[in-house]
Design an enzyme around this catalytic site. Structure first.
Site, PDB file in Angstrom:
ATOM      1  N   THR A 281       1.630   6.932   0.418  1.00 58.47           N
ATOM      2  CA  THR A 281       0.871   5.688   0.158  1.00 58.47           C
ATOM      3  C   THR A 281       0.633   5.683  -1.329  1.00 58.47           C
ATOM      4  O   THR A 281       1.160   6.548  -2.128  1.00 58.47           O
ATOM      5  CB  THR A 281      -0.730   5.783   0.629  1.00 58.47           C
ATOM      6  OG1 THR A 281      -1.546   4.944   0.518  1.00 58.47           O
ATOM      7  CG2 THR A 281      -1.314   7.048  -0.001  1.00 58.47           C
TER       8      THR A 281
ATOM      9  N   THR B 102      -1.467   3.798   5.193  1.00 56.95           N
ATOM     10  CA  THR B 102      -0.681   4.643   4.849  1.00 56.95           C
ATOM     11  C   THR B 102       0.508   4.552   5.736  1.00 56.95           C
ATOM     12  O   THR B 102       0.328   4.308   6.970  1.00 56.95           O
ATOM     13  CB  THR B 102      -1.185   5.960   4.841  1.00 56.95           C
ATOM     14  OG1 THR B 102      -2.461   6.117   4.142  1.00 56.95           O
ATOM     15  CG2 THR B 102      -0.239   7.183   4.623  1.00 56.95           C
TER      16      THR B 102
ATOM     17  N   ARG C 246      -7.365   9.281  -8.958  1.00 52.19           N
ATOM     18  CA  ARG C 246      -7.917   9.450  -7.576  1.00 52.19           C
ATOM     19  C   ARG C 246      -6.959   9.827  -6.546  1.00 52.19           C
ATOM     20  O   ARG C 246      -5.816   9.384  -6.605  1.00 52.19           O
ATOM     21  CB  ARG C 246      -8.527   8.043  -7.015  1.00 52.19           C
ATOM     22  CG  ARG C 246      -9.178   7.960  -5.867  1.00 52.19           C
ATOM     23  CD  ARG C 246      -8.175   7.488  -4.721  1.00 52.19           C
ATOM     24  NE  ARG C 246      -8.879   7.413  -3.518  1.00 52.19           N
ATOM     25  CZ  ARG C 246      -8.199   7.114  -2.265  1.00 52.19           C
ATOM     26  NH1 ARG C 246      -6.699   7.187  -2.583  1.00 52.19           N
ATOM     27  NH2 ARG C 246      -8.659   6.989  -1.191  1.00 52.19           N
ATOM     28  N   VAL C 247      -7.255  10.982  -5.541  1.00 49.60           N
ATOM     29  CA  VAL C 247      -6.302  11.165  -4.835  1.00 49.60           C
ATOM     30  C   VAL C 247      -7.006  11.151  -3.334  1.00 49.60           C
ATOM     31  O   VAL C 247      -8.162  11.477  -3.279  1.00 49.60           O
ATOM     32  CB  VAL C 247      -5.837  12.783  -5.042  1.00 49.60           C
ATOM     33  CG1 VAL C 247      -4.996  13.339  -4.004  1.00 49.60           C
ATOM     34  CG2 VAL C 247      -5.159  12.853  -6.206  1.00 49.60           C
ATOM     35  N   GLY C 248      -6.537  10.646  -2.489  1.00 49.99           N
ATOM     36  CA  GLY C 248      -6.697  10.294  -1.103  1.00 49.99           C
ATOM     37  C   GLY C 248      -6.442  11.598  -0.236  1.00 49.99           C
ATOM     38  O   GLY C 248      -6.179  12.694  -0.592  1.00 49.99           O
ATOM     39  N   ASP C 249      -6.428  11.130   1.154  1.00 52.10           N
ATOM     40  CA  ASP C 249      -6.381  11.940   2.087  1.00 52.10           C
ATOM     41  C   ASP C 249      -4.651  12.428   2.158  1.00 52.10           C
ATOM     42  O   ASP C 249      -4.482  13.592   2.591  1.00 52.10           O
ATOM     43  CB  ASP C 249      -6.731  11.540   3.556  1.00 52.10           C
ATOM     44  CG  ASP C 249      -6.036  10.166   3.663  1.00 52.10           C
ATOM     45  OD1 ASP C 249      -6.287   9.250   3.015  1.00 52.10           O
ATOM     46  OD2 ASP C 249      -5.440  10.198   4.814  1.00 52.10           O
TER      47      ASP C 249
ATOM     48  N   THR D 186      -4.534   7.243   8.508  1.00 52.43           N
ATOM     49  CA  THR D 186      -4.203   6.116   7.635  1.00 52.43           C
ATOM     50  C   THR D 186      -5.609   5.508   7.598  1.00 52.43           C
ATOM     51  O   THR D 186      -6.734   5.606   8.234  1.00 52.43           O
ATOM     52  CB  THR D 186      -3.173   4.963   8.112  1.00 52.43           C
ATOM     53  OG1 THR D 186      -3.188   4.034   7.315  1.00 52.43           O
ATOM     54  CG2 THR D 186      -3.783   4.613   9.559  1.00 52.43           C
ATOM     55  N   GLY D 187      -5.923   4.728   6.199  1.00 55.76           N
ATOM     56  CA  GLY D 187      -7.261   4.193   5.925  1.00 55.76           C
ATOM     57  C   GLY D 187      -7.964   4.599   4.759  1.00 55.76           C
ATOM     58  O   GLY D 187      -7.150   5.195   4.029  1.00 55.76           O
TER      59      GLY D 187
ATOM     60  N   SER E  94       0.853  -1.098   0.047  1.00 56.13           N
ATOM     61  CA  SER E  94      -0.146  -0.017   0.136  1.00 56.13           C
ATOM     62  C   SER E  94       1.009   1.196  -0.044  1.00 56.13           C
ATOM     63  O   SER E  94       0.370   2.412   0.135  1.00 56.13           O
ATOM     64  CB  SER E  94      -1.049  -0.116   1.175  1.00 56.13           C
ATOM     65  OG  SER E  94      -0.243  -0.197   2.490  1.00 56.13           O
TER      66      SER E  94
END
Ligand code: GLY
Length: 251
Positions: free
Chosen positions: A135, A118, A145-148, A168-169, A16
């Site tokens: 991550t 992450t 797609r972009v995460g946090d 994380t998550g 990940s």
């Protein structure tokens, strides 16, 4: 802090983060990473970065060498090349095998049986905080797609006057609640690091009960060095190192 994140980015067995991270639905690895310093609130991040490692070091350079906070996609890659990072292959035999298996099964993007983590590191030294994270994001995500993780206040936040936090998550849930910004603001109001983390996770579940189905965890260090961690479920691990002593904070 940087070396701690890099060690995980370079570990091809971690699916990940960094090399060996699971790709998007098109079979490309896109990395998100960020860096923040609590003294002057300086920050840098990269999102949807392909082919360059360590992503956390590129993020740090964004802070140090540009007037910006976040570079994405081709712009981030061009910047990394200009800064002397060499383009490299992030896919491994194992990540290609897992991607092919996913394609065969026709599961929707995001479906993964392999968990979703992450790497986040908070350093606190002589009243100064640094926080960083990295991550490869949600496995089989849509390209772009972009995460946090590269978003200041969602995936990470640091302010010497209050504390620092990293999450994380599932990035969509963390973004929706600006998780780390809430945790740091709770510590600024006087909450302990543990109460700040638990309070934000409880608020998420109260406000949106489906959050219990999403894996989310946050860890924090308050300005006095006190640590806290909370999650919507078991399965995350957090460690504290003070001098040479390492203790597990929770899992
Ligand atoms: N927390 C990382 C991500 O969802 O991309």
């Amino acid at each position: 802090v940087e070396q701690g994140v890099i060690a995980v980015e370079m570990n091809r067995r971690v699916h990940s983060v960094g090399r060996g991270g699971l790709p998007n639905s098109s079979g490309q690895v896109e990395l998100d990473a960020a860096w923040m310093e609590g003294s002057q609130l300086r920050a840098g991040g990269v999102a949807a970065l392909r082919d360059f490692l360590p992503a956390v070091s590129v993020a740090r350079k964004v802070m140090e060498k540009t007037p910006h906070v976040l570079l994405v996609g081709e712009g981030a890659e061009g910047f990394a090349r200009q800064q002397g990072f060499r383009s490299q292959r992030l896919l491994t035999k194992e990540s290609i095998r897992l991607w092919r298996e996913w394609k065969r099964n026709q599961a929707p993007p995001g479906a993964s049986g392999s968990g979703h983590d992450t790497v986040g590191v908070i350093g606190w030294h002589k009243g100064h905080a640094i926080v960083a994270c990295s991550t490869s994001g949600l496995p089989w995500k849509l390209p772009g797609r972009v995460g946090d993780s590269p978003i200041i206040g969602a995936g990470l936040y640091a302010d010497d006057q209050a504390g620092a936090a990293v999450a994380t998550g599932i990035g969509e849930e963390i973004l929706r609640f600006s998780v780390t910004s809430r945790v740091v603001e709770a510590m600024r109001r006087g909450a302990s690091a543990q109460n700040a983390c638990e309070g934000v996770i409880r608020f998420m579940i109260r406000r949106k009960p489906e959050t219990t189905k999403a894996m989310v965890a946050v860890l924090a260090v308050r300005k006095d060095g006190q640590c806290g961690v909370a999650a919507t479920c078991r399965g995350f691990s957090a460690y504290v190192r003070k001098d040479k002593h390492i203790t597990e904070l929770g899992s």
